[in-house]
Design a protein around this motif. Structure first.
Motif, short mmCIF file in Angstrom:
data_model
loop_
_atom_site.label_atom_id
_atom_site.label_comp_id
_atom_site.label_asym_id
_atom_site.label_seq_id
_atom_site.Cartn_x
_atom_site.Cartn_y
_atom_site.Cartn_z
N VAL A 1 -29.44 -12.36 5.76
CA VAL A 1 -28.29 -11.67 6.37
C VAL A 1 -27.70 -12.53 7.48
O VAL A 1 -28.42 -12.97 8.38
N TYR A 2 -26.40 -12.71 7.42
CA TYR A 2 -25.62 -13.41 8.45
C TYR A 2 -25.23 -12.35 9.47
O TYR A 2 -24.18 -11.74 9.40
N GLY A 3 -26.12 -12.06 10.40
CA GLY A 3 -25.92 -10.98 11.36
C GLY A 3 -27.28 -10.50 11.82
O GLY A 3 -28.27 -10.68 11.12
N VAL A 4 -27.30 -9.88 13.01
CA VAL A 4 -28.58 -9.35 13.48
C VAL A 4 -28.83 -7.98 12.85
O VAL A 4 -29.98 -7.60 12.61
N GLY A 5 -27.77 -7.25 12.56
CA GLY A 5 -27.91 -5.90 12.00
C GLY A 5 -28.18 -5.96 10.51
O GLY A 5 -27.46 -6.62 9.78
N TYR A 6 -29.22 -5.25 10.08
CA TYR A 6 -29.54 -5.24 8.65
C TYR A 6 -29.53 -3.81 8.12
O TYR A 6 -30.14 -3.50 7.10
N PRO B 1 -11.58 -6.48 16.10
CA PRO B 1 -11.90 -6.59 14.67
C PRO B 1 -13.33 -7.07 14.38
O PRO B 1 -13.52 -8.07 13.69
N HIS B 2 -14.32 -6.38 14.87
CA HIS B 2 -15.73 -6.71 14.65
C HIS B 2 -15.96 -8.22 14.82
O HIS B 2 -16.33 -8.90 13.87
N HIS B 3 -15.70 -8.68 16.04
CA HIS B 3 -15.86 -10.12 16.24
C HIS B 3 -16.67 -10.46 17.48
O HIS B 3 -16.52 -11.52 18.08
C1 8YV Z 1 -21.15 -10.21 12.45
C2 8YV Z 1 -22.86 -8.35 12.96
O1 8YV Z 1 -19.85 -9.97 12.85
O2 8YV Z 1 -24.77 -9.40 13.79
C3 8YV Z 1 -24.31 -8.44 13.20
O3 8YV Z 1 -25.02 -7.53 12.80
O4 8YV Z 1 -22.37 -7.38 12.49
C4 8YV Z 1 -22.00 -9.47 13.38
O5 8YV Z 1 -22.63 -10.42 14.11
C5 8YV Z 1 -21.21 -10.06 11.02
O6 8YV Z 1 -22.44 -9.88 10.45
C6 8YV Z 1 -20.51 -11.26 10.41
O7 8YV Z 1 -20.15 -10.96 9.19
#
Ligand code: 8YV
Length: 319
Positions: free
Chosen positions: A77-82, A284-286
């Motif tokens: 996952v590209y993000g900390v939230g899974y 915008p979720h950034h």
């Molecule tokens: C990202 C996120 O914007 O880390 C997370 O959980 O939601 C964000 O860092 C996102 O995952 C990028 O697509």
């Protein structure tokens, strides 16, 4: 660790910047799910050989997708939230899951605090005031709300919440937090277990919880009303942590002063009621969207996949 395993097939759920795409394409056979018009047909064509998923925090991987990939071993996952990954489905099949913690923490905290400042001091309207000639034509910009010295509540004192609180301390704020238990790494801040009581304390309520089934709508009508008509809610976590309808009602009726939001239900589409409001700041979720952090996130996504397929330990495992 071998630099490339091109025979390994990976399903890519969303786009990445070119600097991540290139090394991924060099290391693996990437199947771009997000580009397929016929998703079902695409899965039927490539799904049987896919051994990994590369996804993004907000896109995750649901049970139907996981079940369509019989050889799936790992989800990166590209993000900390899974929260958007169906962990139960992964557990059932022993599928590993990785995320990108730590590398994004400080950027996310920065944006949360910046949103508080921008919204509280009316900077978007002030910028317009200068550009559209109102300054010269109408005079001084209306006075705004002070930030320093106010009361802050941090709902969820994990890595991101901790960095938010650290920054707020620089504004001489009276800081309280809520979590499952008091944190020994936060001796200077007040622990208030109940989210409603925390909200009652707060002029600024930061929502920094990792989202899960347990935290869904934790910020509901009662918490929102406890923040009240003079207060602000800042969300840099996940939309599901807030009851969005209750939030919109409160913003429309003036029961909540304002909100600053980086995340929305159904994003990137959002409820049009938000667009009619002038007491909300929309982003915008950034929060993790800096070059530096996104490059580090992309590297972790890649390095976790390479580690898995070369038999090394995962760098940042969730499961
Ligand atoms: C990202 C996120 O914007 O880390 C997370 O959980 O939601 C964000 O860092 C996102 O995952 C990028 O697509």
């Amino acid at each position: 660790m071998p630099a490339s395993t091109p025979a390994v097939e990976i399903l890519q759920i969303g786009p990445y910047p070119e600097w991540d795409q290139q090394p991924l394409d060099a290391a693996f056979t990437m199947h771009r799910y997000f580009e397929a018009d016929d998703k079902k047909g695409f899965l039927a064509a490539v799904g049987s050989n896919v051994r990994g998923i590369a996804t993004r925090g907000e896109l995750g991987a649901d049970r139907a997708l996981i079940e369509a990939l019989p050889k799936l071993e790992v989800i990166s996952v590209y993000g900390v939230g899974y929260d958007a990954v169906d962990l139960a489905a992964c557990r059932e099949r022993g599928i590993r899951v990785t995320n990108t913690p730590d590398v994004l923490t400080k950027d996310v905290a920065d944006l949360g605090v910046a949103m508080m400042m921008v919204q509280s001091r009316g900077m978007i309207g002030a910028e317009k005031w200068v550009r559209d000639g109102s300054w010269a034509a109408r005079g001084l910009y209306p006075l705004q709300k002070r930030v320093f010295g106010k009361k802050a509540g941090v709902l969820g004192l994990g890595r991101i919440g901790f960095e938010v609180a650290k920054r707020l301390a620089g504004f001489d704020m009276d800081i309280a937090y809520s979590d499952v238990a008091a944190k020994d790494y936060a001796p200077d801040w007040t622990f208030i277990e109940s989210p409603v009581e925390l909200a009652r304390h707060a002029d600024f309520l930061f929502v920094t919880l990792a989202a899960s089934a347990q935290t869904r709508h934790i910020v509901g009508r009662e918490v929102i009303d406890a923040v009240g008509p003079e207060g602000m809610i800042i969300n840099i976590s996940r939309a599901a942590n807030i009851d969005e309808d209750a939030l919109l009602d409160a913003l429309e009726q003036g029961r909540l002063g304002s909100a600053a939001l980086d995340v929305f239900e159904g994003e990137p589409k959002l409820n049009p009621r938000f667009l009619a409001l002038d007491n909300v700041l929309l982003q915008p979720h950034h929060a993790s969207g800096t070059f530096e952090t996104r490059k580090a996130m992309g590297k972790l996504v890649r390095d976790n996949l390479i580690a898995h397929f070369s038999g090394a330990d995962l760098l940042t495992p969730v499961l």
